[in-house]
Motif scaffolding. Structure first.
Motif, short mmCIF file in Angstrom:
data_model
loop_
_atom_site.label_atom_id
_atom_site.label_comp_id
_atom_site.label_asym_id
_atom_site.label_seq_id
_atom_site.Cartn_x
_atom_site.Cartn_y
_atom_site.Cartn_z
N LYS A 62 0.84 -1.20 0.00
CA LYS A 62 0.00 0.00 0.00
C LYS A 62 0.87 1.24 0.00
CE LYS A 62 -3.29 -2.57 2.84
NZ LYS A 62 -3.91 -2.66 4.18
N SER A 85 -4.68 3.48 7.73
CA SER A 85 -4.48 2.95 6.38
C SER A 85 -3.36 1.92 6.27
CB SER A 85 -4.20 4.09 5.40
OG SER A 85 -3.06 4.83 5.81
N PRO A 87 0.04 1.93 5.65
CA PRO A 87 0.80 1.92 4.40
C PRO A 87 2.17 1.27 4.56
CG PRO A 87 0.99 4.05 5.45
CD PRO A 87 0.07 3.23 6.32
N TYR A 277 -4.42 7.04 -2.52
CA TYR A 277 -4.17 5.72 -1.93
C TYR A 277 -4.02 4.70 -3.06
CZ TYR A 277 -5.23 1.29 0.43
OH TYR A 277 -5.20 0.00 0.90
N ASP A 279 -3.08 0.59 -4.02
CA ASP A 279 -2.93 -0.79 -3.56
C ASP A 279 -2.41 -1.61 -4.73
OD1 ASP A 279 -4.23 -2.88 -1.29
OD2 ASP A 279 -3.96 -3.69 -3.30
#
Length: 453
Positions: A62, A85, A87, A277, A279
């Motif tokens: 991520k 989140s 990351p 964001y 992925d």
């Protein structure tokens, strides 16, 4: 000038419960729940799960692309964002940092932060990478004044991932964009088979990304076309398709492997830009554990420790005087303290294998005793090795399940100071952001701005 009174070493008090040399030990071990380490094993094992820190393959990676507009005043927001989140990589622009501000003052433990700060305290870029990833900074041109930084991350099968953060100030000219392009060209030529992820705030709202044409004239056409040349010449593709500041697409994500991107969506920003964001399916190689020296303070010879320390005190005052160089005195103290530790405190090297501290000698003895009787009643010396191993493994797991309480660890990054109220507010802010974006209603937008502030 240092004080050379004899109280320098006479003040040492040796106590069995605490040690003055504790700071010299690098035995800080982080233990986490997991499968127990076997005392012995058959010739061949077919474990489905990889051992700890051995080229782990997470499901995805991520990335967050953030325009900070001053990092130093947003430590709480950054911690909350990382907690929610989780990351693996953060690409940041407009950090507004200076060299006298350490990255550890802002980012939580668990990240290696690579920065390039602007001299005037504005602008600036960074790439933050999980600390268990094998990463290093790569600079194709150290003399280049562009606000850009690139990091190489090791992937499996000797592959590389190049992560870059770029910022184009609105006042920059065509020469600045040519320098940016030259940097990417050099990296692409050097790392031919690498995966490239480049993100940041490029400030080019004139480009229509669906058609890759220049429609408006906020900035010179030559600057826009040069950036499009950067993308085409290096076989990159721009992924972000939604506005990141008002109705403009300013924060971009470039990659040469668009098929590996699963999701690209906005998150509520911590400035006037939304967060991007990403992925992806890329997996990184994880650092292997290293052996460390552990001092066994419970077995220390405190009498010898005190004698050697007092002897060191005498030698120190016989060799040095008030005008002696500080560095020489410190080297003497450090060398002698380490020698004292080696002579009077036993030590061992930490194991590179996973170890459960709560599996004591009594538990091991009990498990062997109970299992030993059943094992010998079922098997004989000619029994198949695999059947015997399956029996041992199954019974050990049953013993652990019955006698040792357990729980599942969280897979998400967690900050202890982020309370339930902060998380609830963050969720409300995110829901309000999504609703305001979808409805474009003034009341919803005001509600989101109120929650954001």
């Amino acid at each position: 000038m240092p004080n050379f009174s004899t109280s320098l070493f006479d003040s040492f008090v040796i106590n069995s419960s605490s040690n003055i040399f504790e700071h010299l030990s690098d035995s800080n071990i982080s233990l986490s729940p997991g499968p127990p380490a076997a005392a012995s094993s058959p010739l061949k094992q077919n474990n489905k799960e990889p051992p700890l820190n051995k080229k782990l393959k997470p499901k995805n990676t991520k990335i967050l692309i953030i325009n900070f507009q001053s990092v130093k005043n947003k430590k709480a927001e950054i911690g909350n964002l990382i907690d929610s989140s989780n990351p693996n990589i953060i690409i940041g622009t407009e950090t507004w940092l200076r060299k006298d501000i350490c990255s550890s003052e802002i980012f939580p433990d668990g990240f290696n932060v690579y920065r390039k700060d602007r001299r005037d305290g504005y602008g600036g870029v960074l790439v933050a990478v999980r600390s268990d990833y094998i990463s290093e900074e790569v600079n194709p041109d150290n003399e280049n004044d562009t606000e850009s930084i690139f990091v190489k991350i090791s992937l499996h099968h000797n592959k590389s991932l190049i992560v870059g953060s770029m910022y184009r100030p609105p006042s920059s000219d065509l020469a600045y964009m040519e320098d940016l392009k030259q940097q990417v060209d050099k990296l692409k030529k050097k790392y031919k088979g690498a995966v490239f992820w480049i993100g940041g705030d490029i400030n080019l709202p004139d480009i229509q990304w669906t058609t890759q044409t220049v429609d408006n004239h906020h900035y010179p056409t030559s600057v826009n076309m040069k950036f499009l040349d950067l993308i085409h010449d290096n076989h990159l593709e721009q992924i972000v398709s939604f506005p990141t500041r008002k109705d403009r697409v300013l924060d971009l994500f470039l990659t040469n492997r668009p098929s590996l991107v699963n999701r690209c969506e906005p998150l509520p920003g911590i400035s006037d830009h939304d967060i991007v964001y990403i992925d992806t399916d890329i997996t990184a190689k994880i650092n292997k554990p290293t052996q460390r020296k552990i001092y066994l303070w419970k077995k220390a010879d405190n009498t010898k420790l005190e004698e050697l320390t007092r002897s060191m005190n005498t030698n120190f005052h016989s060799i040095f005087h008030p005008m002696s160089p500080i560095q020489e005195m410190w080297d003497f103290i450090k060398k002698n303290l380490l020698n004292i530790l080696q002579e009077s405190v036993p030590s061992k090297l930490s194991s590179t294998r996973f170890h459960q501290a709560w599996i004591t000698r009594d538990i091991k003895r009990l498990s062997r005793r109970n299992m030993n009787t059943n094992f010998h009643s079922i098997f004989h010396p000619m029994s198949p090795i695999q059947e015997m191993w399956d029996f041992i493994k199954k019974n050990l797991l049953n013993i652990l399940q019955e006698s040792v309480p357990s729980k599942l660890s969280s897979t998400r990054f967690h900050q202890a100071w982020i309370t339930r109220d902060i998380k609830r507010l963050s969720r409300r802010k995110k829901r309000s952001f999504i609703k305001a974006r979808n409805t474009n209603n003034k009341a919803d937008i005001k509600r989101y701005q109120r929650l954001k502030n």
